[in-house]
Design a protein around this motif. Structure first.
Motif, short mmCIF file in Angstrom:
data_model
loop_
_atom_site.label_atom_id
_atom_site.label_comp_id
_atom_site.label_asym_id
_atom_site.label_seq_id
_atom_site.Cartn_x
_atom_site.Cartn_y
_atom_site.Cartn_z
N LEU A 143 -65.78 26.83 -12.63
CA LEU A 143 -67.14 26.27 -12.86
C LEU A 143 -68.07 26.96 -11.73
O LEU A 143 -69.18 27.36 -12.22
CB LEU A 143 -67.07 24.75 -12.49
CG LEU A 143 -66.82 23.83 -13.82
CD1 LEU A 143 -66.51 22.50 -13.19
CD2 LEU A 143 -67.62 23.98 -14.88
N ARG A 144 -67.65 27.21 -10.43
CA ARG A 144 -68.41 27.88 -9.43
C ARG A 144 -68.59 29.26 -9.93
O ARG A 144 -69.68 30.11 -9.93
CB ARG A 144 -67.54 27.88 -8.05
CG ARG A 144 -67.64 26.62 -7.50
CD ARG A 144 -66.71 26.52 -6.35
NE ARG A 144 -66.69 25.12 -5.82
CZ ARG A 144 -67.49 24.63 -4.59
NH1 ARG A 144 -68.48 25.46 -4.33
NH2 ARG A 144 -67.42 23.60 -4.36
N GLN A 145 -67.60 29.93 -10.51
CA GLN A 145 -67.75 31.36 -10.95
C GLN A 145 -68.48 31.45 -12.07
O GLN A 145 -69.54 32.66 -12.06
CB GLN A 145 -66.30 32.00 -11.40
CG GLN A 145 -66.29 33.20 -11.71
CD GLN A 145 -64.74 33.82 -11.93
OE1 GLN A 145 -63.83 33.17 -12.37
NE2 GLN A 145 -64.61 35.28 -11.97
N ARG B 97 -73.23 19.98 -10.27
CA ARG B 97 -74.17 19.12 -11.29
C ARG B 97 -73.15 17.86 -11.83
O ARG B 97 -73.65 17.15 -12.84
CB ARG B 97 -74.69 20.10 -12.43
CG ARG B 97 -75.73 21.17 -12.02
CD ARG B 97 -76.38 21.47 -13.11
NE ARG B 97 -77.10 22.77 -12.90
CZ ARG B 97 -78.32 22.66 -12.28
NH1 ARG B 97 -78.93 21.47 -12.41
NH2 ARG B 97 -79.22 23.67 -11.86
N ARG B 98 -71.87 18.06 -11.43
CA ARG B 98 -71.04 16.82 -11.74
C ARG B 98 -70.05 16.52 -10.56
O ARG B 98 -70.00 17.27 -9.88
CB ARG B 98 -70.03 17.57 -12.89
CG ARG B 98 -69.24 18.39 -12.62
CD ARG B 98 -68.37 19.03 -13.72
NE ARG B 98 -69.28 19.48 -14.92
CZ ARG B 98 -68.88 20.07 -16.17
NH1 ARG B 98 -67.45 20.19 -16.26
NH2 ARG B 98 -69.71 20.54 -16.81
#
Length: 350
Positions: free
Chosen positions: A263-265, A255-256
């Motif tokens: 962030l993935r985790q 989303r960025r």
């Protein structure tokens, strides 16, 4: 192969510590007399330098920055604006601050928060911003062994039923499928279409961090194979080119522009926790996403009787760690049941 671990030794970077007596940084009137946000900015820049030099892991620093950024915000709300005004009591309050949804924070979260604050002040001391570390006085009881609470077969089946909570939903089922095959939340966030081998019925798990090895795992659960197939079909229909399709992540939807392993985790963890709550099997501090992998470990151990197979499936380096998850006490299993010689004990000498 070492006594406890397999594979090559893993590099474990550590933050640089103050070298010799701490000297006050030029421009400061005294230790700690610097705006907290400005101190964090200086520390953050120093961390970036150490990451670039290979001194410490970028993933660890990303976690530290996120936690310390939250600490700065919390301290500001509490009326604390200078680095020297951060005292142990404030650190304790922040470490135990409940989650945004009101749930109490788990022990692992409290420990990671404390580690981040310790790191912040350790580097601040190295930079001459302060001469004390208030986080050193904050104590948390650390578990003597990894906490294990595997899901039951019935709970896993209920998760499978609840995963497709609406028609055409494929992301949540594939996130669950990857974890039911042995992926960690960080690994699941990195799996792309190119990592799926439907011919050989296997998936390549990678980017698990220092704790896990990259590996192939078999797609040996029919429900998981169907969930993966449905996700691939949905992604193929929305991909413009073959290359775009191959590099598309199965679970993580950026989303960025910039993304990180954390962030993935976090995205995968949220997906799984929301599913567990929807299935009414989530209990803060008891059941968690890792409970799914612990169910996988139990299944593999029941099928193979092999701790090595469990370690390989989960990508673990430690066979003792794998044995602990499945409750296999190999020491007592193979120890000769006899008393020690007079004047001696079975305790290992140091």
């Amino acid at each position: 192969m070492t006594r406890r671990r397999v594979g090559e030794p893993r590099a474990r970077g550590r933050l640089l510590v103050p070298a010799g007596p701490i000297g006050l940084r030029s421009g400061l009137s005294g230790f700690g007399r610097i705006d907290l946000a400005a101190a964090f900015a200086l520390v953050s820049d120093e961390w970036d330098v150490q990451v670039a030099a290979g001194t410490v892991s970028g993933q660890i620093i990303a976690m530290y920055k996120g936690q310390c950024r939250a600490l700065v915000g919390y301290a500001t709300v509490m009326g604390v604006h200078e680095l020297g005004d951060v005292r142990p009591n404030l650190v304790v309050q922040w470490v135990h601050t409940p989650r945004a949804d009101g749930d109490p924070v788990a022990l692992n979260t409290r420990l990671s928060r404390r580690s981040a604050v310790r790191a912040l002040f350790l580097t601040a001391m190295r930079l001459g911003l302060t001469d004390e570390n208030p986080a050193d006085a904050v104590m948390e009881t650390k578990r003597s062994a990894r906490y294990v609470h595997q899901l039951t077969d019935a709970q896993v089946h209920h998760l499978q039923l609840c995963a497709p909570h609406r028609l055409s939903e494929t992301k949540t089922p594939v996130a669950l499928a990857l974890m039911l095959l042995g992926a960690g939340t960080r690994e699941a966030g990195h799996v792309e279409v190119r990592d799926i081998d439907l011919v050989e019925r296997r998936v390549w798990l990678h980017h698990g961090g220092e704790r896990y090895r990259d590996r192939w795992v078999p797609i040996d659960v029919d429900w998981c194979r169907l969930a993966i197939w449905n996700r691939l079909t949905a992604l193929d229909a929305s991909s413009a080119t073959e290359d775009e399709f191959a590099s598309t992540a199965l679970v993580y939807e950026a989303r960025r522009a910039e993304t990180t392993p954390l962030l993935r985790q976090a995205a995968v963890s949220r997906t799984i926790i929301e599913l567990m709550k929807r299935a009414r099997i989530y209990e803060a501090g008891v059941t968690r996403p890792e409970s799914i992998r612990e169910w996988v470990a139990a299944r593999v151990f029941d099928e193979t009787g092999s701790v090595e197979a469990v370690a390989e499936r989960l990508g673990m380096f430690s066979l003792d760690g794998a044995a602990h998850i499945v409750g296999y006490d190999w020491v007592n299993q193979w120890a000769i049941d006899a008393a020690a010689p007079a004047g001696r004990s079975r305790r290992r000498s140091r």
